[in-house]
Design a protein around this motif. Structure first.
Motif, PDB file in Angstrom:
ATOM      1  N   PRO A 151       0.760  -1.648  -0.229  1.00 56.98           N
ATOM      2  CA  PRO A 151       0.194   0.128  -0.261  1.00 56.98           C
ATOM      3  C   PRO A 151       0.401   0.941   0.223  1.00 56.98           C
TER       4      PRO A 151
ATOM      5  N   ASP B 263      -1.653  -6.561  -6.477  1.00 54.42           N
ATOM      6  CA  ASP B 263      -2.670  -6.749  -6.975  1.00 54.42           C
ATOM      7  C   ASP B 263      -3.450  -6.264  -5.171  1.00 54.42           C
ATOM      8  N   SER B 264      -2.502  -6.951  -4.286  1.00 56.26           N
ATOM      9  CA  SER B 264      -3.783  -7.023  -3.392  1.00 56.26           C
ATOM     10  C   SER B 264      -2.912  -5.390  -2.237  1.00 56.26           C
TER      11      SER B 264
ATOM     12  N   LYS C 166      -4.134  -1.301  -1.811  1.00 56.39           N
ATOM     13  CA  LYS C 166      -4.131   0.102  -1.901  1.00 56.39           C
ATOM     14  C   LYS C 166      -4.054   1.306  -1.718  1.00 56.39           C
TER      15      LYS C 166
ATOM     16  N   ARG D  62     -10.108   5.189  -0.555  1.00 57.39           N
ATOM     17  CA  ARG D  62      -9.101   4.242  -1.021  1.00 57.39           C
ATOM     18  C   ARG D  62      -9.520   3.642  -2.491  1.00 57.39           C
TER      19      ARG D  62
ATOM     20  N   SER E 158      -8.419   0.832  -5.170  1.00 58.75           N
ATOM     21  CA  SER E 158      -7.740  -0.397  -5.342  1.00 58.75           C
ATOM     22  C   SER E 158      -6.520  -0.648  -6.499  1.00 58.75           C
ATOM     23  N   ALA E 159      -5.650  -2.137  -6.664  1.00 62.14           N
ATOM     24  CA  ALA E 159      -4.581  -1.357  -7.558  1.00 62.14           C
ATOM     25  C   ALA E 159      -4.988  -2.139  -9.224  1.00 62.14           C
ATOM     26  N   GLN E 160      -6.015  -2.638  -8.701  1.00 66.97           N
ATOM     27  CA  GLN E 160      -6.580  -2.766 -10.349  1.00 66.97           C
ATOM     28  C   GLN E 160      -7.467  -0.987 -10.676  1.00 66.97           C
ATOM     29  N   GLU E 161      -7.943  -0.596  -9.941  1.00 70.58           N
ATOM     30  CA  GLU E 161      -8.835   0.789 -10.453  1.00 70.58           C
ATOM     31  C   GLU E 161      -7.177   1.612 -10.616  1.00 70.58           C
TER      32      GLU E 161
ATOM     33  N   SER F 271      -0.306  -4.090 -12.583  1.00 68.22           N
ATOM     34  CA  SER F 271      -0.626  -5.158 -10.689  1.00 68.22           C
ATOM     35  C   SER F 271      -0.694  -6.717 -11.159  1.00 68.22           C
TER      36      SER F 271
END
Length: 265
Positions: A110, A129-130, A132, A169, A171-174, A184
């Motif tokens: 993170p 990918d986990s 934030k 917050r 996510s990695a994807q966003e 990611s």
């Protein structure tokens, strides 16, 4: 200078690793880290054998932002001293942003607040990918001052407004979708993603990479007429480069080019 807030090493390929090293506080940044980080940049620029830089963090987080105890301590200082202290991060970010060697973000966890500034000055960054991410300053009555030019440049004004004004917050994807990261991956694949990027970089001519970074900076901040002249001048200059001669000759001769290390100008 002996490093304590960061770790710094260079491998046999000329890949430098600049690692935030305060894992007990999630690599929160303070004045010591800024000073040591700037010294690492100085060493990177002074060493022609260094071809690329990987920025990462120790522990489970990449960077939680500015150390709040460090920031609280600034309140009692005179304005002139506050400006001097605030300049440390501004200078470090600018130096990383203008680094003549490619800067790859290996974002191992993170990142919040100022940590996104560090990500945004990387030429390319990958994350797990986990993870934030958030710009949390407004939730604490603070301002994301020195990081703002780099974050807004990276993700655009619209995304910047939403993150700056809500502290939400993502996510990695966003974060990938808005341009903060190139990709990611699962934690077990992060080093592989970085090595793939490094392998491509190390095949390129060091001087050409440095010139390309200057080119990007110039054309992104000037108008069409200035860019017209600048790009013609750079190509005319390029035709006289030793690297250009070696690169074209190696292609014609169907062999790998041999790049000589040169000190960055």
């Amino acid at each position: 200078m002996t490093f304590a807030a960061i770790a710094f090493d260079v491998d046999a390929r000329g890949v430098a690793r600049l690692t935030l090293a305060r894992p007990d506080v999630h690599n929160a940044m303070n004045g010591q880290m800024y000073d040591e980080g700037r010294e690492a940049v100085r060493r990177i620029e002074a060493d022609p054998a260094i071809r690329a830089v990987v920025l990462s963090g120790q522990g489970q987080s990449f960077c939680s932002g500015g150390d709040l105890k460090y920031q609280q301590a600034q309140a009692s200082r005179p304005q002139s001293e506050r400006i001097q202290e605030a300049s440390k991060l501004a200078l470090w970010l600018r130096e990383l942003d203008r680094l003549s060697k490619p800067l790859i973000g290996r974002i191992n966890g993170p990142a919040y607040a100022g940590g996104l500034g560090l990500i945004s000055v990387c030429d390319v960054a990958f994350t797990v990918d986990s993870a934030k991410f958030a710009i949390t300053e407004a939730r604490l009555g603070l301002l994301p001052g020195m990081i703002s030019p780099y974050v807004v440049r990276r993700i655009g004004e619209s995304h910047g407004r939403r993150l700056f004004l809500t502290g939400r917050r993502i996510s990695a994807q966003e974060a990938v979708s808005i341009g903060l990261f190139a990709g990611s991956v699962p934690a077990a694949s992060l080093d592989e993603a970085i090595e793939t990027e490094l392998d491509m970089i190390l095949q390129c001519a060091p001087g050409a990479l440095a010139a390309a970074k200057r080119l990007i900076e110039y054309v992104s901040s000037h108008g069409s007429e200035d860019n017209f002249t600048y790009t013609i001048d750079r190509v005319a200059e390029m035709w006289g480069w030793t690297e250009a001669a070696e690169g074209m000759r190696s292609f014609i001769e169907k062999r790998k080019p041999v790049w000589a290390a040169t000190k960055s100008s």
